[in-house]
Design a protein around this motif. Structure first.
Motif, PDB file in Angstrom:
ATOM      1  N   ARG A  33     -11.524   9.361 -30.056  1.00 23.48           N
ATOM      2  CA  ARG A  33     -12.787   8.718 -29.658  1.00 23.48           C
ATOM      3  C   ARG A  33     -13.798   9.686 -29.054  1.00 23.48           C
ATOM      4  NH1 ARG A  33     -11.038   2.752 -27.899  1.00 23.48           N
ATOM      5  NH2 ARG A  33     -10.746   2.051 -30.046  1.00 23.48           N
ATOM      6  N   LYS A  53      -7.793   5.919 -30.759  1.00 21.10           N
ATOM      7  CA  LYS A  53      -8.098   6.208 -29.357  1.00 21.10           C
ATOM      8  C   LYS A  53      -8.085   7.701 -29.048  1.00 21.10           C
ATOM      9  CE  LYS A  53      -6.844   1.853 -27.299  1.00 21.10           C
ATOM     10  NZ  LYS A  53      -6.164   1.140 -26.264  1.00 21.10           N
ATOM     11  N   ARG A  55     -14.678   0.990 -33.000  1.00 20.64           N
ATOM     12  CA  ARG A  55     -13.559   0.064 -33.143  1.00 20.64           C
ATOM     13  C   ARG A  55     -12.527   0.590 -34.153  1.00 20.64           C
ATOM     14  NH1 ARG A  55     -15.636  -5.563 -33.995  1.00 20.64           N
ATOM     15  NH2 ARG A  55     -16.430  -4.611 -35.872  1.00 20.64           N
TER      16      ARG A  55
END
Length: 181
Positions: free
Chosen positions: A23, A20, A16
């Motif tokens: 990731r 992005k 979280r």
């Protein structure tokens, strides 16, 4: 926190906070760090993150006693998921599920143990490991021959039958109470 306690929840918290774009790299780092965790946590984590290859490799290396010590809530879904693509690993997990019940002397759950051994037999056959199944049969007959409530059902499993071959209560009731039945 994830490094100390690798689990699906700590993994979700970690991801979280990761941007992005990063990731994939963090996922790889997290899976490497998790590799040293206990098998119970790894099973749930690797199933959730779809790291099936890592899971299979770890399960192949796992000792039978280690698998027997893990709750059926974690191991049963793994065995079901791997039964078609990796029947050798699924058979090992199903055997551990059955042995856990037998070693704990939980006669109330012998039907579940029989079902697990029936699934293990099918997986061993699918994987071409008939010799391994025969070895397990010899071991169970030698070590648990006094458990008569279990052994009669186990002999049915060995003969090719088992709990899945018997009609369910609902099927028996329908047959009995149906018109003309």
């Amino acid at each position: 926190d994830f490094k100390a306690h690798p689990h699906t929840y700590s993994y979700a918290d970690l991801m979280r906070y990761v941007p992005k774009a990063e990731r994939a790299a963090w996922h790889t780092k997290a899976m490497d760090a998790a590799g040293r965790a206990d098998l119970h946590s790894l099973i749930e984590l690797w199933l959730e993150t779809k790291e099936i290859d890592l899971l299979i490799e770890r399960l192949r290396k796992a000792r039978d006693e280690e698998l027997e010590g893990i709750s059926h809530y974690a191991t049963k879904p793994v065995a079901k998921k791997l039964a078609k693509a990796h029947p050798d690993v699924a058979a090992k997990v199903y055997c551990a599920l059955g042995m856990r019940i037998l070693k704990a002397k939980k006669s109330k759950y012998y039907d579940a143990a029989l079902s697990n051994f029936e699934d293990a037999r099918r997986c061993y056959e699918r994987a071409g490991l008939a010799k391994k199944w025969e070895g397990l049969v010899r071991e169970l007959r030698a070590e648990h021959h006094r458990k008569t409530g279990f052994m009669s059902g186990f002999e049915e499993v060995v003969a090719g039958g088992g709990p899945s071959a018997k009609p369910t209560f609902l099927d028996r009731a329908k047959a009995r109470w149906s018109p003309g039945g």
